[in-house]
Write a protein that holds these residues in place. Structure first.
Motif, PDB file in Angstrom:
ATOM      1  N   HIS A  64     -16.774 -27.150   3.843  1.00 19.26           N
ATOM      2  CA  HIS A  64     -16.106 -25.883   3.559  1.00 19.26           C
ATOM      3  C   HIS A  64     -16.946 -24.739   4.116  1.00 19.26           C
ATOM      4  O   HIS A  64     -18.162 -24.743   3.986  1.00 19.26           O
ATOM      5  N   TRP A  65     -16.266 -23.779   4.771  1.00 23.46           N
ATOM      6  CA  TRP A  65     -16.956 -22.619   5.338  1.00 23.46           C
ATOM      7  C   TRP A  65     -16.765 -21.400   4.458  1.00 23.46           C
ATOM      8  O   TRP A  65     -15.642 -21.105   4.033  1.00 23.46           O
ATOM      9  N   ILE A  66     -17.849 -20.697   4.189  1.00 27.03           N
ATOM     10  CA  ILE A  66     -17.776 -19.420   3.482  1.00 27.03           C
ATOM     11  C   ILE A  66     -18.640 -18.421   4.254  1.00 27.03           C
ATOM     12  O   ILE A  66     -19.433 -18.820   5.115  1.00 27.03           O
ATOM     13  N   LEU A  67     -18.477 -17.146   3.947  1.00 29.24           N
ATOM     14  CA  LEU A  67     -19.247 -16.124   4.651  1.00 29.24           C
ATOM     15  C   LEU A  67     -19.993 -15.245   3.667  1.00 29.24           C
ATOM     16  O   LEU A  67     -19.379 -14.597   2.812  1.00 29.24           O
ATOM     17  N   LEU A  68     -21.307 -15.265   3.774  1.00 29.92           N
ATOM     18  CA  LEU A  68     -22.096 -14.332   2.975  1.00 29.92           C
ATOM     19  C   LEU A  68     -22.215 -13.034   3.766  1.00 29.92           C
ATOM     20  O   LEU A  68     -22.543 -13.048   4.944  1.00 29.92           O
ATOM     21  N   VAL A  69     -21.881 -11.932   3.091  1.00 27.24           N
ATOM     22  CA  VAL A  69     -21.911 -10.619   3.727  1.00 27.24           C
ATOM     23  C   VAL A  69     -22.850  -9.719   2.944  1.00 27.24           C
ATOM     24  O   VAL A  69     -22.701  -9.566   1.733  1.00 27.24           O
ATOM     25  N   ASN A  93     -29.863 -17.647  -3.474  1.00 22.99           N
ATOM     26  CA  ASN A  93     -30.672 -18.165  -2.365  1.00 22.99           C
ATOM     27  C   ASN A  93     -30.951 -17.083  -1.328  1.00 22.99           C
ATOM     28  O   ASN A  93     -32.056 -16.980  -0.798  1.00 22.99           O
ATOM     29  N   PHE A  94     -29.929 -16.275  -1.064  1.00 25.04           N
ATOM     30  CA  PHE A  94     -30.086 -15.189  -0.103  1.00 25.04           C
ATOM     31  C   PHE A  94     -31.130 -14.178  -0.600  1.00 25.04           C
ATOM     32  O   PHE A  94     -32.012 -13.763   0.149  1.00 25.04           O
ATOM     33  N   SER A  95     -31.025 -13.792  -1.867  1.00 26.06           N
ATOM     34  CA  SER A  95     -31.991 -12.852  -2.453  1.00 26.06           C
ATOM     35  C   SER A  95     -33.406 -13.377  -2.325  1.00 26.06           C
ATOM     36  O   SER A  95     -34.337 -12.643  -1.975  1.00 26.06           O
ATOM     37  N   GLU A 111     -34.326  -5.189  -5.235  1.00 23.60           N
ATOM     38  CA  GLU A 111     -33.342  -6.136  -5.766  1.00 23.60           C
ATOM     39  C   GLU A 111     -32.015  -6.013  -5.012  1.00 23.60           C
ATOM     40  O   GLU A 111     -31.535  -4.912  -4.781  1.00 23.60           O
ATOM     41  N   TRP A 112     -31.449  -7.146  -4.673  1.00 25.66           N
ATOM     42  CA  TRP A 112     -30.110  -7.154  -4.070  1.00 25.66           C
ATOM     43  C   TRP A 112     -29.071  -7.197  -5.174  1.00 25.66           C
ATOM     44  O   TRP A 112     -29.171  -8.001  -6.096  1.00 25.66           O
TER      45      TRP A 112
END
Ligand SMILES: [Zn+2]
Ligand SMILES: [Zn+2]
Length: 222
Positions: A64-69, A93-95, A111-112
């Protein structure tokens, strides 16, 4: 390279050339390493992230493809997912990834937040996730909210992308410095804007053999 990565690379290139903000594209293989306690060695530490408006990170998980923006000026991020996934894991994970990067660069050290204003339309079949990823990225690059885009739009997206790559295959690449072509030459891409240059002392003068991340003169000046 998958169609999704190739499309996002093209989109980023076109967008960044316009000079109205920039997108930093994290290739999909980076996000696959976020789960790993040993962070990837490549963290784009030499390129100033503050030159960018958006980070796009396509993520491929269990087919499955998702997009982190991520929106850099407001330090907010969200995951555009055409199914209802557990997306907070990816945001965490991105943070973590960005914090690790900040500890090395002192840049974006904070902080994000979760961006709750952007979300993806829902897919109505089992195979449109990639179309939604490309469509959502395209919408944001056109300053349009992806929120109201639906399955019908995703179907059109599929046709559009196919058309685009057919047309692109016929185009050739010119150097953004001398505008020339020379197939025997080596090329280098600017890591900020995506422009292509001959790898030599005139067209990309600051390049050395040890360069891993490179920024072109246009981006340095802007
Ligand atoms: Zn050149
Ligand atoms: Zn550049």
């Amino acid at each position: 390279m998958s169609v999704i990565n190739a499309f996002l690379a093209t989109l980023t290139f076109e967008f960044n050339k316009q000079g109205k903000g920039r997108i930093f594209l994290l290739p999909s293989h980076i996000a696959t390493k976020w789960d790993n306690p040993h962070l990837p060695p490549w963290m784009a530490t030499k390129i100033a992230m503050l030159k960018f408006t958006w980070i796009f990170a396509p993520i491929h998980v269990s087919n499955h493809w998702i997009l982190l923006v991520a929106h850099i000026p407001s330090m907010s991020a969200c995951v555009l997912d055409s199914l209802n996934g557990d997306d907070d894991t990816h945001l965490e994970n991105f943070s973590k990834y960005m914090k690790e990067r900040a500890s090395k660069t002192r840049e974006l050290d904070g902080e994000w937040k979760k961006n709750t204003q952007l979300f993806s339309g829902k897919q109505e079949n089992g195979y449109s996730c990639g179309d939604f990823v490309m469509m959502n990225a395209l919408a944001i690059s056109k300053h349009v909210f992806p929120n109201c885009l639906n399955q019908e739009n995703a179907n059109k997206m599929r046709a559009f992308v196919k058309q685009m790559f057919l047309a692109k295959g016929k185009r050739s690449q010119n150097c953004d410095s001398c505008n020339g072509r020379n197939s025997s030459n080596e090329w280098i891409t600017c890591d900020v804007c995506g422009r292509w240059y001959h790898k030599n002392t005139t067209c990309s003068s600051s390049v050395t053999s040890s360069t891993t991340e490179w920024e072109c003169q246009i981006c340095i000046d802007n």
